[in-house]
Design a protein around this motif. Structure first.
Motif, mmCIF file in Angstrom:
data_model
loop_
_atom_site.group_PDB
_atom_site.id
_atom_site.type_symbol
_atom_site.label_atom_id
_atom_site.label_comp_id
_atom_site.label_asym_id
_atom_site.label_seq_id
_atom_site.Cartn_x
_atom_site.Cartn_y
_atom_site.Cartn_z
ATOM 1 N N ALA A 445 0.849 -1.188 0.000
ATOM 2 C CA ALA A 445 0.000 0.000 0.000
ATOM 3 C C ALA A 445 0.889 1.244 0.000
ATOM 4 C CB ALA A 445 -0.928 -0.007 1.217
ATOM 5 N N ASP A 446 0.268 2.368 -0.271
ATOM 6 C CA ASP A 446 1.025 3.622 -0.331
ATOM 7 C C ASP A 446 1.614 3.962 1.038
ATOM 8 O OD1 ASP A 446 2.005 6.060 -1.368
ATOM 9 O OD2 ASP A 446 0.261 7.094 -0.531
ATOM 10 N N ASN A 447 2.913 4.404 1.007
ATOM 11 C CA ASN A 447 3.636 4.801 2.226
ATOM 12 C C ASN A 447 3.741 3.669 3.239
ATOM 13 O OD1 ASN A 447 4.042 7.437 1.271
ATOM 14 N ND2 ASN A 447 2.048 8.110 2.089
ATOM 15 N N GLU A 448 3.717 2.462 2.761
ATOM 16 C CA GLU A 448 3.828 1.309 3.646
ATOM 17 C C GLU A 448 5.004 0.447 3.170
ATOM 18 O OE1 GLU A 448 3.647 -0.757 6.679
ATOM 19 O OE2 GLU A 448 1.847 0.488 6.493
ATOM 20 N N THR A 449 5.948 0.189 4.069
ATOM 21 C CA THR A 449 7.121 -0.621 3.728
ATOM 22 C C THR A 449 7.283 -1.838 4.634
ATOM 23 O OG1 THR A 449 8.525 0.743 5.161
ATOM 24 C CG2 THR A 449 8.363 1.380 2.829
ATOM 25 N N THR A 450 6.475 -1.941 5.677
ATOM 26 C CA THR A 450 6.632 -3.058 6.619
ATOM 27 C C THR A 450 5.553 -4.118 6.495
ATOM 28 O OG1 THR A 450 5.382 -1.856 8.314
ATOM 29 C CG2 THR A 450 7.773 -1.538 8.264
ATOM 30 N N ALA A 451 4.458 -3.818 5.826
ATOM 31 C CA ALA A 451 3.359 -4.777 5.667
ATOM 32 C C ALA A 451 2.912 -4.769 4.219
ATOM 33 C CB ALA A 451 2.196 -4.437 6.590
ATOM 34 N N PHE A 452 2.549 -5.928 3.712
ATOM 35 C CA PHE A 452 2.101 -6.050 2.321
ATOM 36 C C PHE A 452 1.143 -7.233 2.234
ATOM 37 C CE2 PHE A 452 6.100 -8.237 2.914
ATOM 38 C CZ PHE A 452 5.906 -9.481 2.346
ATOM 39 N N VAL A 453 0.520 -7.377 1.071
ATOM 40 C CA VAL A 453 -0.454 -8.433 0.820
ATOM 41 C C VAL A 453 0.075 -9.286 -0.320
ATOM 42 C CG1 VAL A 453 -2.818 -8.967 0.143
ATOM 43 C CG2 VAL A 453 -2.358 -7.000 1.618
ATOM 44 N N VAL A 454 -0.029 -10.601 -0.174
ATOM 45 C CA VAL A 454 0.430 -11.541 -1.194
ATOM 46 C C VAL A 454 -0.769 -12.328 -1.709
ATOM 47 C CG1 VAL A 454 2.743 -11.738 -0.199
ATOM 48 C CG2 VAL A 454 0.947 -13.333 0.518
ATOM 49 N N GLU A 458 -3.427 -20.821 -4.171
ATOM 50 C CA GLU A 458 -4.678 -21.393 -3.695
ATOM 51 C C GLU A 458 -5.878 -20.493 -3.935
ATOM 52 O OE1 GLU A 458 -2.141 -20.859 -1.024
ATOM 53 O OE2 GLU A 458 -1.145 -22.520 -2.022
ATOM 54 N N GLY A 459 -5.619 -19.261 -4.441
ATOM 55 C CA GLY A 459 -6.706 -18.324 -4.666
ATOM 56 C C GLY A 459 -7.022 -17.469 -3.462
ATOM 57 N N VAL A 460 -6.145 -17.452 -2.448
ATOM 58 C CA VAL A 460 -6.364 -16.696 -1.215
ATOM 59 C C VAL A 460 -5.258 -15.648 -1.101
ATOM 60 C CG1 VAL A 460 -6.692 -16.807 1.276
ATOM 61 C CG2 VAL A 460 -7.354 -18.752 -0.167
ATOM 62 N N ALA A 461 -5.608 -14.455 -0.625
ATOM 63 C CA ALA A 461 -4.637 -13.387 -0.368
ATOM 64 C C ALA A 461 -4.447 -13.244 1.123
ATOM 65 C CB ALA A 461 -5.120 -12.070 -0.980
ATOM 66 N N TYR A 462 -3.201 -13.034 1.544
ATOM 67 C CA TYR A 462 -2.884 -12.910 2.961
ATOM 68 C C TYR A 462 -2.075 -11.625 3.178
ATOM 69 C CZ TYR A 462 -3.998 -17.883 3.255
ATOM 70 O OH TYR A 462 -4.637 -19.113 3.203
ATOM 71 N N GLN A 463 -2.180 -11.165 4.412
ATOM 72 C CA GLN A 463 -1.349 -10.035 4.828
ATOM 73 C C GLN A 463 -0.069 -10.578 5.474
ATOM 74 O OE1 GLN A 463 -3.297 -6.969 7.182
ATOM 75 N NE2 GLN A 463 -1.370 -6.547 8.269
ATOM 76 N N VAL A 464 1.051 -9.926 5.160
ATOM 77 C CA VAL A 464 2.358 -10.356 5.672
ATOM 78 C C VAL A 464 3.022 -9.153 6.335
ATOM 79 C CG1 VAL A 464 4.611 -11.315 5.090
ATOM 80 C CG2 VAL A 464 2.572 -12.069 3.853
ATOM 81 N N ASN A 465 3.605 -9.403 7.518
ATOM 82 C CA ASN A 465 4.360 -8.371 8.236
ATOM 83 C C ASN A 465 5.850 -8.700 8.169
ATOM 84 O OD1 ASN A 465 1.988 -6.996 9.154
ATOM 85 N ND2 ASN A 465 1.740 -8.557 10.747
ATOM 86 N N ARG A 466 6.620 -7.729 7.858
ATOM 87 C CA ARG A 466 8.067 -7.940 7.785
ATOM 88 C C ARG A 466 8.699 -7.965 9.173
ATOM 89 N NH1 ARG A 466 10.714 -3.694 3.832
ATOM 90 N NH2 ARG A 466 12.553 -4.968 4.427
ATOM 91 N N TYR A 467 8.118 -7.234 10.132
ATOM 92 C CA TYR A 467 8.688 -7.149 11.478
ATOM 93 C C TYR A 467 7.577 -7.390 12.502
ATOM 94 C CZ TYR A 467 12.016 -4.565 8.577
ATOM 95 O OH TYR A 467 12.857 -4.195 7.589
ATOM 96 N N ASP A 468 7.992 -7.713 13.710
ATOM 97 C CA ASP A 468 7.038 -7.851 14.812
ATOM 98 C C ASP A 468 6.507 -6.480 15.191
ATOM 99 O OD1 ASP A 468 7.506 -10.532 14.847
ATOM 100 O OD2 ASP A 468 9.030 -10.429 16.437
#
Length: 640
Positions: A445-454, A458-468
């Motif tokens: 997403a815009d201005n976001e570098t630590t979290a993204f969506v993959v 399987e046809g499912v999208a997940y959110q991923v966090n780079r850091y705790d």
């Protein structure tokens, strides 16, 4: 030569005149000397006769005779005095005192006569002889030269050397000889100049006539040399770019139909150009396309292998130029199929690609066709195909995020690809066969570098966090799943930052012939402890084949484009219709990927036939003042 001859004639006449004047002066001087000699002789003879007559004549003469003798002696004495040099002016003071009863009878200026006869006569005439008394006196002589008078003539302003002797004057034969020498020197110089000019002309003609022929071996060596190929490639590209001028010089501005046609074209999606080169794209498919943010005329395309040419490179990245349509600007080779390609937003010379072998490849437009950097084929990095790439960060601190189907997400420094800086292993315990999550696409997403969506296979999208972070750990968030597709997700794209209110919206396309609109959950919100499925805002199902890609317009908040397996490029405007596209065109072959340029007026689409199609959007993506408010209402209605 005529001018020189006239000057010589004038000099001859002048010399003749000078000779005539000199002869006249000589004759006048001789006559003057003769007259002076004659007159002087007569006077001397008469004086001598008078002296002789006075000495031998009658001694008993009257006083008048004595007076006559004394007068003769005095005349002779005056004549001698007058013969002195009159050119010297003297100031003399000679005192001659003669013995006399009267002291005042001294005669000043009287000089003793050198003639003894005259002195004797004078003594006898005067009476008894008296000895003169001589005295020394000082005398100062001043010599004043006469003032020189200078007269100028218009014809000649030189000194008159007419008094020079004949030896210093040139004779006519000498003058003729010198004139002849000057003529001969001029003739020689002119002949030498003409000979030099003729020699140069002959050499020029011989050089033109002589053509250097190369042997077949020399010609082949030159044509096959890398320097010749590089030179010809660069210069020919420059000429082709200069000649590519798409301008209708036959347009008639007086016709109203022209303006009306232009306005109609501005509201229609049309094909502007096609990039295809058999040397590059024959029997290959375009796997990805992307525009350069620094150079808006450059677009890069990634190609898979050519099964009919095993000796050619397996993967190719071609950089096309909209001003060079016949061939690509750059061609880069890869040891494996190139699945993803991206320009670096922070270095315009860097092109990054993800290969089917799992390698990350880096090319430099200033270098050769081979990669300048690449990741090793080890367990430290990817070992499965890399389907997702994204460069995030700032100018001074940016990283490359890559994801592959083996469930690994790696973070790389572009100047060091030996090993990743970070490695995140995506696993999900709820999977039936394996815990690994096969990633097919990702986006931030815009201005976001630590979290993204993959997006996954399987046809499912997940959110991923780079850091705790508070409430959630690094890695895959398996509790919030964007579950709706029944087939692999082919693409995932967040709304661009043109409208900050919609940066949480993203699109996904799938091989289940649908496209879906989602609203992402905020990354700062703690993840739920109970699995929950996020529902899409809307499902677009007006497709007849796989939907391979969808991208938002970078300038219009409610416009996006999609491509599918039928070769159709569809342009959607959710402010007008949420079920059907506003415009669509068909190329005839499946379109795998698309990309918008930064101004939002052109779309590049990569086809399965190896061609790159450039479409002109026109005014369809130009936002109006009320489009933002309309799209806000549309999103609110879809959410409710």
């Amino acid at each position: 030569m005529d001018h020189r001859r006239e000057e010589l004639e004038k000099k001859r006449a002048k010399l003749a005149e000078l000779r005539r004047q000199r002869e006249e002066r000589k004759r006048a001087a001789v006559q003057a000397r003769e007259q002076q000699t004659t007159t002087g002789g007569k006077m001397d003879s008469q004086d001598i006769n008078d002296l002789v007559n006075s000495l031998v004549g009658d001694r008993a003469r009257s006083p008048s005779g004595q007076l006559g003798l004394a007068g003769a002696a005095r005349q002779s004495r005056e004549t001698l005095v007058e013969g002195r040099d009159r050119s010297i002016s003297t100031a003399t003071s000679i005192g001659t005192q003669i013995g006399s009863p009267d002291p005042g009878a001294a005669t000043p200026g009287l000089v003793a006569s050198p003639n003894p006869a005259a002195a004797a006569v004078g003594g006898m005439a005067a009476g008894p002889r008296i000895l003169p008394d001589f005295k020394a006196s000082s005398m100062v002589i001043f010599d004043f030269p006469p003032k020189e008078k200078i007269v100028y003539n218009k014809e000649m302003q030189t000194a008159d050397n007419s008094w020079e002797t004949d030896e210093k004057l040139l004779s006519e034969e000498e003058i003729e000889r010198r004139v002849q020498e000057i003529r001969e020197a001029d003739e020689k110089a002119r002949a030498a100049k003409e000979e030099e000019h003729a020699k140069r002309e002959a050499e020029a003609r011989s050089r033109e006539a002589e053509i250097k022929r190369l042997t077949d071996e020399q010609r082949s060596n030159i044509l096959e040399s890398s320097e010749f190929a590089t030179f010809m490639g660069q210069r020919s590209r420059v000429m082709e770019r200069a000649l590519d001028e798409d301008y209708d010089f036959m347009v008639d501005y007086t016709l109203a139909s022209v303006a009306e046609a232009d306005e109609a074209d501005g509201e229609r999606l049309k094909l502007a150009m096609t990039f295809h080169d058999d040397k590059v794209s024959r029997n290959r498919s375009v796997m990805d396309v992307t525009w350069s943010n620094r150079f808006p005329e450059l677009v890069a395309a990634a190609y898979n292998r050519n099964p009919m040419a095993p000796n050619e490179p397996d993967g190719i990245v071609a950089v096309w130029n909209t001003h060079l349509r016949e061939r690509p600007e750059f061609v880069f080779n890869a040891p494996s199929d190139v699945l993803r390609v991206s320009f670096s937003d922070f270095n315009p010379h860097i092109v990054v690609g993800g290969a089917y072998s799992g390698q990350i490849l880096l090319w430099d437009t200033r270098a050769k066709a081979l990669p300048v950097l690449k990741t090793p084929l080890t367990a430290n990095g990817h070992t499965h195909p890399v389907y997702a790439l994204k460069v995030v960060g700032s100018t001074n601190a940016h990283q490359l995020i890559s994801a592959s189907t083996d469930g690994l997400v790696c973070s790389w420094q572009l100047d060091m690809l030996a090993q990743p800086q970070e490695v995140i292993e995506l696993t999900h315990p709820a999977h039936l066969r394996t815990d690994e999550v096969s990633v097919t696409c990702l986006d931030f997403a815009d201005n976001e570098t630590t979290a993204f969506v993959v997006g996954t296979a399987e046809g499912v999208a997940y959110q991923v966090n780079r850091y705790d972070r508070a409430g959630c750990k690094s890695g895959l968030n398996g509790f919030d799943a964007y579950r709706a597709h029944a087939a692999p997700i082919n693409s995932l794209n967040f709304h661009p930052p043109a409208a900050s209110d919609f940066t949480d919206l993203f699109l996904t396309t799938s091989s289940d012939w649908t496209m879906r609109l989602w609203r992402a959950r905020t990354a700062a919100k703690p993840a739920s402890t109970v699995p929950a499925d996020v529902k899409p805002l809307h499902v677009f199902d007006a497709f007849d084949d796989y939907v391979y890609d969808a991208r938002w317009s970078p300038v219009h908040p409610s416009v996006f484009a999609s491509v599918d397996g039928t070769g159709r490029l569809a342009l959607w405007n959710l402010n007008q219709d949420i079920e059907l596209p506003a415009q669509s065109v068909t190329s005839g072959r499946a379109l795998n990927k698309l990309a918008w340029d930064r101004p939002g007026r052109r779309i590049a689409a990569g086809g399965a036939d190896g061609s790159v199609y450039i479409y002109d959007v026109g005014d369809l993506s130009t936002p109006r003042p009320d489009d933002h408010a309309k799209f806000t209402r549309v999103v609110a209605e879809l959410a409710n």
